[in-house]
Write a protein that holds these residues in place. Structure first.
Motif, PDB file in Angstrom:
ATOM      1  N   TYR A   1       0.857  -1.191   0.000  1.00 57.12           N
ATOM      2  CA  TYR A   1       0.000   0.000   0.000  1.00 57.12           C
ATOM      3  C   TYR A   1       0.886   1.232   0.000  1.00 57.12           C
ATOM      4  O   TYR A   1       2.090   1.171   0.288  1.00 57.12           O
ATOM      5  CB  TYR A   1      -0.924  -0.003   1.233  1.00 57.12           C
ATOM      6  CG  TYR A   1      -1.945  -1.122   1.220  1.00 57.12           C
ATOM      7  CD1 TYR A   1      -3.165  -0.961   0.578  1.00 57.12           C
ATOM      8  CD2 TYR A   1      -1.680  -2.344   1.839  1.00 57.12           C
ATOM      9  CE1 TYR A   1      -4.095  -1.984   0.552  1.00 57.12           C
ATOM     10  CE2 TYR A   1      -2.603  -3.373   1.815  1.00 57.12           C
ATOM     11  CZ  TYR A   1      -3.819  -3.188   1.162  1.00 57.12           C
ATOM     12  OH  TYR A   1      -4.723  -4.207   1.134  1.00 57.12           O
ATOM     13  N   THR A   2       0.272   2.364  -0.274  1.00 57.95           N
ATOM     14  CA  THR A   2       1.008   3.636  -0.304  1.00 57.95           C
ATOM     15  C   THR A   2       1.360   4.049   1.107  1.00 57.95           C
ATOM     16  O   THR A   2       0.502   4.089   1.987  1.00 57.95           O
ATOM     17  CB  THR A   2       0.181   4.745  -0.968  1.00 57.95           C
ATOM     18  OG1 THR A   2      -0.180   4.317  -2.272  1.00 57.95           O
ATOM     19  CG2 THR A   2       0.950   6.050  -1.020  1.00 57.95           C
ATOM     20  N   ALA A   3       2.640   4.339   1.383  1.00 54.87           N
ATOM     21  CA  ALA A   3       3.084   4.742   2.706  1.00 54.87           C
ATOM     22  C   ALA A   3       2.621   6.164   3.008  1.00 54.87           C
ATOM     23  O   ALA A   3       2.494   6.994   2.102  1.00 54.87           O
ATOM     24  CB  ALA A   3       4.600   4.635   2.808  1.00 54.87           C
TER      25      ALA A   3
ATOM     26  N   GLY B   1       0.541  12.034  10.763  1.00 57.15           N
ATOM     27  CA  GLY B   1      -0.544  12.981  10.541  1.00 57.15           C
ATOM     28  C   GLY B   1      -1.838  12.454  11.101  1.00 57.15           C
ATOM     29  O   GLY B   1      -1.898  11.364  11.695  1.00 57.15           O
ATOM     30  N   LEU B   2      -2.905  13.222  10.954  1.00 61.90           N
ATOM     31  CA  LEU B   2      -4.236  12.844  11.415  1.00 61.90           C
ATOM     32  C   LEU B   2      -5.043  12.469  10.178  1.00 61.90           C
ATOM     33  O   LEU B   2      -5.251  13.302   9.289  1.00 61.90           O
ATOM     34  CB  LEU B   2      -4.886  14.019  12.165  1.00 61.90           C
ATOM     35  CG  LEU B   2      -6.185  13.724  12.904  1.00 61.90           C
ATOM     36  CD1 LEU B   2      -5.981  12.667  13.968  1.00 61.90           C
ATOM     37  CD2 LEU B   2      -6.736  15.008  13.526  1.00 61.90           C
ATOM     38  N   TYR B   3      -5.522  11.202  10.089  1.00 64.85           N
ATOM     39  CA  TYR B   3      -6.138  10.709   8.867  1.00 64.85           C
ATOM     40  C   TYR B   3      -7.501  10.074   9.148  1.00 64.85           C
ATOM     41  O   TYR B   3      -7.774   9.577  10.245  1.00 64.85           O
ATOM     42  CB  TYR B   3      -5.250   9.636   8.210  1.00 64.85           C
ATOM     43  CG  TYR B   3      -3.888  10.125   7.775  1.00 64.85           C
ATOM     44  CD1 TYR B   3      -3.730  10.779   6.557  1.00 64.85           C
ATOM     45  CD2 TYR B   3      -2.778   9.926   8.590  1.00 64.85           C
ATOM     46  CE1 TYR B   3      -2.479  11.221   6.165  1.00 64.85           C
ATOM     47  CE2 TYR B   3      -1.532  10.369   8.203  1.00 64.85           C
ATOM     48  CZ  TYR B   3      -1.382  11.020   6.980  1.00 64.85           C
ATOM     49  OH  TYR B   3      -0.143  11.464   6.579  1.00 64.85           O
ATOM     50  N   LYS B   4      -8.332  10.068   8.089  1.00 69.45           N
ATOM     51  CA  LYS B   4      -9.502   9.216   8.022  1.00 69.45           C
ATOM     52  C   LYS B   4      -9.071   8.001   7.211  1.00 69.45           C
ATOM     53  O   LYS B   4      -8.447   8.156   6.160  1.00 69.45           O
ATOM     54  CB  LYS B   4     -10.661   9.930   7.318  1.00 69.45           C
ATOM     55  CG  LYS B   4     -11.151  11.157   8.054  1.00 69.45           C
ATOM     56  CD  LYS B   4     -12.293  11.830   7.320  1.00 69.45           C
ATOM     57  CE  LYS B   4     -11.786  12.460   6.013  1.00 69.45           C
ATOM     58  NZ  LYS B   4     -12.855  13.212   5.314  1.00 69.45           N
TER      59      LYS B   4
ATOM     60  N   VAL C   1      -6.354   6.154   2.811  1.00 70.12           N
ATOM     61  CA  VAL C   1      -6.337   7.184   3.849  1.00 70.12           C
ATOM     62  C   VAL C   1      -6.617   8.536   3.207  1.00 70.12           C
ATOM     63  O   VAL C   1      -6.398   8.731   2.003  1.00 70.12           O
ATOM     64  CB  VAL C   1      -4.983   7.228   4.586  1.00 70.12           C
ATOM     65  CG1 VAL C   1      -4.700   5.920   5.284  1.00 70.12           C
ATOM     66  CG2 VAL C   1      -3.847   7.558   3.625  1.00 70.12           C
ATOM     67  N   ALA C   2      -7.103   9.467   4.047  1.00 69.40           N
ATOM     68  CA  ALA C   2      -7.305  10.848   3.604  1.00 69.40           C
ATOM     69  C   ALA C   2      -7.101  11.742   4.814  1.00 69.40           C
ATOM     70  O   ALA C   2      -7.501  11.389   5.941  1.00 69.40           O
ATOM     71  CB  ALA C   2      -8.714  11.044   3.041  1.00 69.40           C
ATOM     72  N   GLY C   3      -6.455  12.895   4.616  1.00 66.73           N
ATOM     73  CA  GLY C   3      -6.194  13.798   5.724  1.00 66.73           C
ATOM     74  C   GLY C   3      -7.485  14.296   6.369  1.00 66.73           C
ATOM     75  O   GLY C   3      -8.459  14.611   5.693  1.00 66.73           O
TER      76      GLY C   3
END
Length: 430
Positions: free
Chosen positions: A184-186, A190-193, A205-207
């Motif tokens: 998967y993409t590393a 940070g804070l992610y959904k 993931v998304a910020g």
């Protein structure tokens, strides 16, 4: 210096009244014994088999007591303990010139007739050899992995080397199987959904945005509490008003009227109690004079002396005796239950029992107690002793109890021991 006991005059008066009642009861008991005609404990005559004996010139009464069987008359014609004849299996045995009877007793099985037909050791070994089990022989095989044939006796009768196809036919792979984890993409810190797939992996993931946070009900800016202001007041005694948030909202100085309204007097209240210099007053508010306290003390000492005199007279007239009623064995109390403050009932007696005697403890009157060292354990590295003390009580309701009074240690070496005693119980008889 003698111990000083402090007591109120009212308590001394009550004690004197109690002693007076005991004294009256003892006097009544002495009077009853006198009226019944108490006599001195003196022998007046001695009778032996109905015949009276008289003292000789030395004022001694001499009696002859048999000390052996030959001193008695054989009026019952008892026979002497003498063997008259010896029978061996019903046959009378002869006596030789020296009055001896010779008896031959078998000492080995070869002296006995084998009329029951018992088997000998040789018979048993021959029977075992004739019926001994012989294990069948089979072809030996070296170390390896085999397919085997087993007969109905559990013996391996034949074997053949196992091949790879025998293994793979069981569903076992013929080569190594290596698991490869998906990629998967590393992402950096940070804070992610996140989204998670069916295997529990983070698939995307998304910020997180501020809207994501405030949508949870979290404020979008700082919130600072500001305490409301009120008028300050100096040191003093106040009546307070408190608002719904528990804050003092207003105060006013307390006046003397506020205090007296609570039922507190507005001035000092000193009252002098009168003095009664007698023992007949019924007053419940006056004090007893020191002279009457002295009089009570004199009466108390006089009563104690008179009680002691009465007790001596009762013993002299009635001949008070300690009578052993019996002995009981206490239950076995394990050492690990004798922690500080633990009480165990060892026996219970009726009202006729006046005192008990306990192994290693001694005599306990009803209503008394005694503290004794039960066990000691020597601490070799520390070079000192650990002690366990037990308080024994004979209660007024008849129970003998053992209470761990002092456990002067943290050593548990005596926990394997058991407390078990014999308790003799007595009454007084006149």
């Amino acid at each position: 210096m003698a111990d000083v006991i402090y007591a109120k005059l009212e308590q001394l008066h009550q004690m004197a009244c109690s002693i007076g009642m005991v004294l009256k009861a003892l006097q009544a008991q002495v009077k009853t014994i006198d009226e019944r005609g108490g006599e001195d404990n003196v022998l007046e005559k001695i009778l032996v088999n109905g015949t009276q004996l008289f003292p000789d010139r030395e004022k001694a009464v001499r009696m002859t007591i048999p000390t052996k069987i030959s001193d008695l008359d054989n009026d019952k014609k008892f026979q002497e303990n003498v063997i008259e004849q010896v029978l061996l299996n019903g046959t009378k045995m002869p006596v030789d010139s020296q009055k001896r009877v010779a008896i031959t007793i078998p000492t080995g099985t070869n002296n006995l007739v084998n009329d029951a037909g018992y088997q000998t050791n040789a018979d048993v070994l021959a029977a075992i050899r004739a019926n001994a089990y012989v294990h069948p022989s089979h072809t030996a095989y070296g170390s390896g992995l085999y397919k085997i044939v087993v007969d109905n006796l559990g013996h391996v009768t034949s074997a053949a080397k196992a091949v790879k196809s025998d293994i793979t036919s069981l569903g076992i792979p013929g080569q190594d199987t290596v698991y490869t984890h998906p990629k998967y993409t590393a992402r950096g810190t940070g804070l992610y959904k996140i989204a998670v797939d069916a295997l529990g992996h983070v698939s995307s993931v998304a910020g997180a945005t501020k809207g994501d946070i405030t949508s949870l009900g979290i404020p979008g800016q700082d919130t600072v509490y500001i305490h409301p202001g009120y008028t300050g007041h100096g040191l003093g005694l106040y009546k307070l008003a408190v608002d719904g948030q528990g804050h003092v909202s207003s105060v006013a100085g307390i006046t003397k009227g506020d205090i007296t309204a609570l039922g507190i007097p507005g001035q000092d209240t000193n009252s002098w109690r009168g003095i009664q210099n007698n023992l007949s007053s019924d007053s419940t508010s006056d004090s007893l004079s020191a002279a009457m306290g002295k009089a009570l003390n004199t009466s108390l000492n006089d009563a104690i002396t008179r009680i002691a005199t009465c007790e001596q007279k009762i013993k002299a007239i009635g001949g008070v005796t300690e009578v052993l009623l019996g002995t009981v064995v206490s239950p076995a109390i394990k050492g690990d239950t004798l922690y500080k403050g633990a009480t165990h009932t060892m026996a219970t007696f009726g009202s006729e029992v006046a005192f008990v005697k306990i192994d290693t403890v001694g005599k306990l009157l009803r209503g008394s107690s005694s503290v004794n060292q039960l066990w000691s354990v020597y601490d070799d590295p520390g070079r000192y002793y650990h002690y366990l003390y037990v308080r024994w009580d004979f209660t007024t309701d008849g129970r003998v109890t053992a209470t761990c009074d002092r456990e002067l240690t943290d050593n548990y070496a005596w926990y394997a021991n058991t407390l078990k005693v014999n308790i003799d119980y007595y009454k007084y008889a006149a």
